[in-house]
Write an enzyme that holds these catalytic residues in place. Structure first.
Site, PDB file in Angstrom:
ATOM      1  N   SER A 175       0.643  -0.231  15.778  1.00 33.74           N
ATOM      2  CA  SER A 175      -0.111  -1.390  16.253  1.00 33.74           C
ATOM      3  C   SER A 175       0.428  -1.806  17.610  1.00 33.74           C
ATOM      4  O   SER A 175       1.569  -1.468  17.961  1.00 33.74           O
ATOM      5  CB  SER A 175       0.038  -2.552  15.258  1.00 33.74           C
ATOM      6  N   LYS A 183       5.716  -2.304  12.187  1.00 35.99           N
ATOM      7  CA  LYS A 183       5.012  -1.386  13.087  1.00 35.99           C
ATOM      8  C   LYS A 183       5.929  -0.867  14.196  1.00 35.99           C
ATOM      9  O   LYS A 183       5.742   0.246  14.699  1.00 35.99           O
ATOM     10  CB  LYS A 183       3.781  -2.082  13.677  1.00 35.99           C
ATOM     11  N   TYR A 235       5.099  -8.028  10.108  1.00 41.09           N
ATOM     12  CA  TYR A 235       4.189  -6.952  10.490  1.00 41.09           C
ATOM     13  C   TYR A 235       4.669  -6.266  11.772  1.00 41.09           C
ATOM     14  O   TYR A 235       4.699  -5.036  11.858  1.00 41.09           O
ATOM     15  CB  TYR A 235       2.790  -7.532  10.677  1.00 41.09           C
ATOM     16  N   ASP A 252      -0.046   4.039  -4.664  1.00 35.73           N
ATOM     17  CA  ASP A 252       0.708   2.970  -4.014  1.00 35.73           C
ATOM     18  C   ASP A 252       1.649   3.654  -3.033  1.00 35.73           C
ATOM     19  O   ASP A 252       2.579   4.343  -3.450  1.00 35.73           O
ATOM     20  CB  ASP A 252       1.491   2.175  -5.054  1.00 35.73           C
TER      21      ASP A 252
END
Length: 257
Positions: A140, A157, A153, A61
């Site tokens: 990203s 990023k 998200y 993890d």
């Protein structure tokens, strides 16, 4: 035929599927010894077994500090060195700033941001002892432009982009031979992207094929990103550090695509 990363020891997180699996396969085919990590034990073990000699799976993890300490120690015991770290593991929980629950925001940061931070923190000492290396952080295009339905998200990023530059400067100041770069993909045909684009809990191979109809920009395959990872892992990129490599078929410079 040249073997571009012969005998380099590489850790690839999130390596049971998608971009991570493509990274592991390509690095291994080019001579690297690859440690694959993932939370999906069954698929991770299968991936390492399919690669064969020089490939090992470790359950991890990436949001766990203890797991990172263990992965680095197991890698040290197996190979006594580390040359390449590919921080690929990540999650995408869709939602605008109003729709995103705080717990989901925090979960996204713990995997996507803290996972990268921990990977770098615990890999650098072993890389230094190995004479240097390459850290490759998967960011990203969401770090470079606004994506309204991916608030958490995008934040994660963007943090990866900034962390990468900070580490690159730190390593250059220390002259420890470690480079650190980020990759910024867009439109890769993976299950994670498919779930987000199609709004589905699970996606089939047919769903992934049909994703092409959602955009006028050609979708990439995981191998297209893996080739960039290979370049950054190899000595061909030995003077590249602190860079953000955008792999998006021009989407960010031509937004109407």
């Amino acid at each position: 035929m040249s073997i571009r990363v012969k005998d380099k020891v590489c850790i690839v997180t999130g390596a049971s599927a998608g971009i991570g699996l493509a990274d592991a396969r390509l690095l291994h085919s080019e001579g690297a010894k690859v440690v694959l990590t993932d939370i999906d034990r069954e698929r991770g073990l299968e991936a390492a077994e399919n690669l064969g000699d020089g490939a090992t799976f470790i359950w991890q993890d990436v949001a766990s500090e203890e797991d990172w300490i263990s992965v680095i120690e197991q890698t040290r015991k197996m190979y006594n060195r580390l040359d390449v770290l590919v921080n690929n593991a990540g999650i995408l929980l869709p939602g605008s700033v109003l729709d995103t629950e705080l717990n989901d925001f925090r979960k996204t940061q713990s995997v996507n941001t803290e996972g990268v931070f921990l990977g770098c923190k615990y890999s650098i000492p072993l890389m230094e002892k190995s004479g240097g290396g390459s850290i490759i952080n998967m960011s990203s295009v969401a770090a470079l432009e606004g994506i309204s339905l991916a608030c958490a998200y995008s934040a994660s990023k963007g943090a990866v982009r900034a962390i990468t530059k900070s580490i690159a400067v730190f390593c250059r100041e220390k002259s420890n031979g470690i480079r650190c770069n980020s990759i910024h993909p867009d439109g890769v045909r993976t299950a994670m992207v498919g779930k987000f684009a199609l709004g589905k809990e699970e996606v089939t191979s047919e769903d992934l094929e049909n994703m092409e109809s959602l955009t006028s920009n050609e979708l990439m395959l995981p191998i297209d990103i893996a080739r960039v990872v290979l370049f950054l892992a190899s000595d061909e990129s030995r003077f590249i550090t602190g860079a953000e490599l955008v792999v998006d078929n021009g989407a960010t410079v031509t937004p109407n695509l």
